[in-house]
Motif scaffolding. Structure first.
Motif, mmCIF file in Angstrom:
data_model
loop_
_atom_site.group_PDB
_atom_site.id
_atom_site.type_symbol
_atom_site.label_atom_id
_atom_site.label_comp_id
_atom_site.label_asym_id
_atom_site.label_seq_id
_atom_site.Cartn_x
_atom_site.Cartn_y
_atom_site.Cartn_z
ATOM 1 N N ARG A 115 5.657 2.328 12.769
ATOM 2 C CA ARG A 115 4.642 1.887 13.723
ATOM 3 C C ARG A 115 3.765 0.797 13.108
ATOM 4 O O ARG A 115 3.442 -0.194 13.752
ATOM 5 N N TRP A 116 3.390 0.993 11.844
ATOM 6 C CA TRP A 116 2.568 -0.003 11.162
ATOM 7 C C TRP A 116 3.324 -1.320 11.002
ATOM 8 O O TRP A 116 2.747 -2.394 11.176
ATOM 9 N N GLU A 117 4.605 -1.219 10.671
ATOM 10 C CA GLU A 117 5.408 -2.437 10.510
ATOM 11 C C GLU A 117 5.489 -3.214 11.822
ATOM 12 O O GLU A 117 5.407 -4.438 11.844
ATOM 13 N N LYS A 118 5.652 -2.480 12.928
ATOM 14 C CA LYS A 118 5.757 -3.130 14.230
ATOM 15 C C LYS A 118 4.447 -3.808 14.617
ATOM 16 O O LYS A 118 4.448 -4.778 15.376
ATOM 17 N N MET A 119 3.336 -3.292 14.101
ATOM 18 C CA MET A 119 2.033 -3.868 14.441
ATOM 19 C C MET A 119 1.592 -4.941 13.454
ATOM 20 O O MET A 119 0.512 -5.504 13.599
ATOM 21 N N GLN A 120 2.435 -5.206 12.442
ATOM 22 C CA GLN A 120 2.040 -6.157 11.407
ATOM 23 C C GLN A 120 1.685 -7.524 11.991
ATOM 24 O O GLN A 120 0.707 -8.151 11.584
ATOM 25 N N PHE A 121 2.479 -7.996 12.957
ATOM 26 C CA PHE A 121 2.238 -9.323 13.518
ATOM 27 C C PHE A 121 0.867 -9.389 14.171
ATOM 28 O O PHE A 121 0.124 -10.365 14.010
ATOM 29 N N LEU A 122 0.519 -8.321 14.895
ATOM 30 C CA LEU A 122 -0.752 -8.309 15.615
ATOM 31 C C LEU A 122 -1.919 -7.927 14.706
ATOM 32 O O LEU A 122 -3.012 -8.495 14.812
ATOM 33 N N LEU A 123 -1.669 -6.980 13.800
ATOM 34 C CA LEU A 123 -2.763 -6.401 13.025
ATOM 35 C C LEU A 123 -2.711 -6.717 11.537
ATOM 36 O O LEU A 123 -3.304 -6.013 10.723
ATOM 37 N N ARG A 172 6.921 3.195 1.062
ATOM 38 C CA ARG A 172 6.377 2.677 2.322
ATOM 39 C C ARG A 172 5.037 1.996 2.098
ATOM 40 O O ARG A 172 4.743 0.971 2.719
ATOM 41 N N MET A 173 4.229 2.545 1.211
ATOM 42 C CA MET A 173 2.949 1.909 0.909
ATOM 43 C C MET A 173 3.161 0.576 0.197
ATOM 44 O O MET A 173 2.451 -0.408 0.471
ATOM 45 N N LEU A 174 4.137 0.511 -0.687
ATOM 46 C CA LEU A 174 4.443 -0.753 -1.368
ATOM 47 C C LEU A 174 4.908 -1.802 -0.359
ATOM 48 O O LEU A 174 4.535 -2.983 -0.449
ATOM 49 N N GLN A 175 5.714 -1.387 0.608
ATOM 50 C CA GLN A 175 6.202 -2.319 1.628
ATOM 51 C C GLN A 175 5.065 -2.854 2.496
ATOM 52 O O GLN A 175 5.156 -3.970 3.021
ATOM 53 N N LEU A 176 4.008 -2.070 2.633
ATOM 54 C CA LEU A 176 2.864 -2.506 3.429
ATOM 55 C C LEU A 176 1.907 -3.388 2.636
ATOM 56 O O LEU A 176 0.908 -3.850 3.166
ATOM 57 N N GLY A 177 2.215 -3.592 1.350
ATOM 58 C CA GLY A 177 1.415 -4.531 0.569
ATOM 59 C C GLY A 177 0.648 -3.944 -0.596
ATOM 60 O O GLY A 177 -0.086 -4.668 -1.281
ATOM 61 N N LEU A 178 0.781 -2.641 -0.842
ATOM 62 C CA LEU A 178 0.090 -2.057 -1.993
ATOM 63 C C LEU A 178 0.717 -2.598 -3.280
ATOM 64 O O LEU A 178 1.934 -2.524 -3.463
#
Length: 432
Positions: A163-171, A195-201
């Protein structure tokens, strides 16, 4: 940046409206709602000790975190702790601990004006946020003030990450700064870590993995209560459906209906994750023509083979009584609940395929034969029936479960890297 600030300004009041609805439904009082907006904060503290802020969602998270709170108190004699929680029941539970130097209140709303006033009053040396409690305004405001943010036992399911990945463009302008505000993070498992590393940690923010729930030991059930109920629930013939969610009870009841054809003396204890759903479950049981006794109503459990255990704080009692336990949240996409508690009480574990919250523990259990995976009502019935027919096999499973989880439990008890990092971040050497 203005656009993202605008989004946060819109989204946070929506959460406030959801809380207001809780008040209107009678689940919270107006004073509880006011507390979330800062009521009760005092402008002056009598203590000059440094204050650590620890935040957890609800009862489960705070039960697991009690050992962390007590360890912090024992390491630093001059440390005060403020615990914040999302629910009234968790606030009551933490207050009932009666721990010295610990204050508890409902967590502040994730609104910048509310948070600014809150931080000005509590002046924490750091925030330790538990599991999946990641809040954009809270984290970024702390980072702007140079206050460390540490996430302990971080948990992120595949569904949440997607869900977070899908919202990356907007958020992106919200997600990235929020993750960047995290000073250190100890993930619950490898998957959450990735997953946290993929989100930028950044990898440099990682600490050794820790699962707070692996260190939890429930207090024994009251002896008198247990003795009375043991006459009603033969352990080898009792199945506990523990911490079930919507959609799972129907499958459990279907399995139990078929189980009774083979084991007419079988008993079922149905303990929903959220007792607030009890009335809806009772109505469903009634519509289905099923006879049941209800714990909160004081019904006699001897009058029915189904017992609706719709009370808080009695899981130790139910685990004591049941030789078999199906662990809820695992047949639906909730990630499964902790296996450590049922293992503590020597009950054989059955679980569904969705166990991402405790993947390492369940993998160890399944590979060792300490648990069985079931995919539907038919499989649950078959597994329960086989174990009721062979109680010794159920006992063998519990022995294997202890062996499988022991190394994981011991590893999670050794958290020196976590305390060393927290000591360095807060400049409090006593925590080491």
């Amino acid at each position: 940046m203005f656009f993202y600030r605008f989004l946060l300004t819109i989204l946070s009041p929506l959460f406030a409206l959801a809380l207001l609805r809780q008040v209107l439904r009678g689940r919270e009082s107006l004073s509880d709602l006011a507390e979330r907006f800062g009521a009760g904060l005092t402008s002056a503290r009598t203590s000059t000790s440094p204050r650590l802020w620890i935040h957890g969602a609800s009862n489960g998270e705070m039960t697991a975190a009690r050992v962390l709170v007590e360890e912090a108190l024992s390491r630093a004699d001059d440390l005060d702790i403020l615990v914040t929680v999302n629910t009234v029941s968790a606030r009551t539970m933490v207050a009932d601990w009666g721990l010295p130097r610990v204050e508890v209140r409902l967590a502040p709303m994730d609104l910048r004006p509310v948070l600014k006033r809150f931080l000005a009053h509590i002046r924490p040396v750091a925030l330790v946020s538990l599991e999946n409690e990641i809040w954009p305004n809270r984290f970024t405001l702390l980072a702007q003030r140079g206050i460390p943010v540490v996430v302990a036992g971080a948990r992120m399911s595949e569904r949440t990450a997607s869900r977070w990945e899908k919202m990356q463009f907007l958020l992106r302008g919200i997600i990235r700064p929020t993750i960047a505000a995290i000073s250190k993070l100890a993930a619950q498992d490898t998957a959450s870590e990735q997953r946290m590393l993929q989100l930028g940690l950044p990898a440099s923010a990682l600490l050794p993995r820790m699962n707070l729930k692996s260190t939890v030991a429930l207090a024994p059930a009251p002896a008198a209560e247990l003795a009375a109920l043991e006459q009603v629930f033969p352990r080898d013939k009792t199945l506990l459906a523990a911490s079930t969610h919507a959609g799972e009870e129907r499958l459990v009841l279907e399995a139990f209906h078929d189980l009774q054809k083979v084991h007419p003396d079988a008993r079922l204890i149905l303990a929903p994750r959220h007792p607030s759903r009890a009335e809806a479950l009772a109505a469903e049981l009634t519509r289905s023509g099923l006879y049941f006794a209800q714990r909160s109503k004081g019904d006699d459990p001897a009058q029915s083979q189904i017992y609706l255990a719709d009370t808080l704080g009695e899981m130790a009692l139910w685990y004591h009584l049941a030789g078999l336990s199906f662990i809820g949240g695992s047949l639906t996409h909730h990630g499964g609940h902790t296996p450590y508690e049922p293992v503590q009480f020597n009950t054989a574990i059955l679980h569904g395929p969705h166990v991402s919250n405790h993947i390492a523990a369940y993998e160890a259990l399944d590979q060792s034969g300490g648990a069985r995976i079931v995919s539907d009502a038919q499989a649950l019935c078959k597994a329960a029936s086989a174990l009721m027919s062979n109680p010794q096999h159920a006992k063998d499973m519990t022995a294997k479960a202890h062996t499988a989880l022991s190394p994981l439990r011991e590893a999670h008890l050794r958290q020196e890297a976590f305390w060393s990092a927290l000591a360095d971040l807060t400049k409090l050497p006593a925590l080491k």
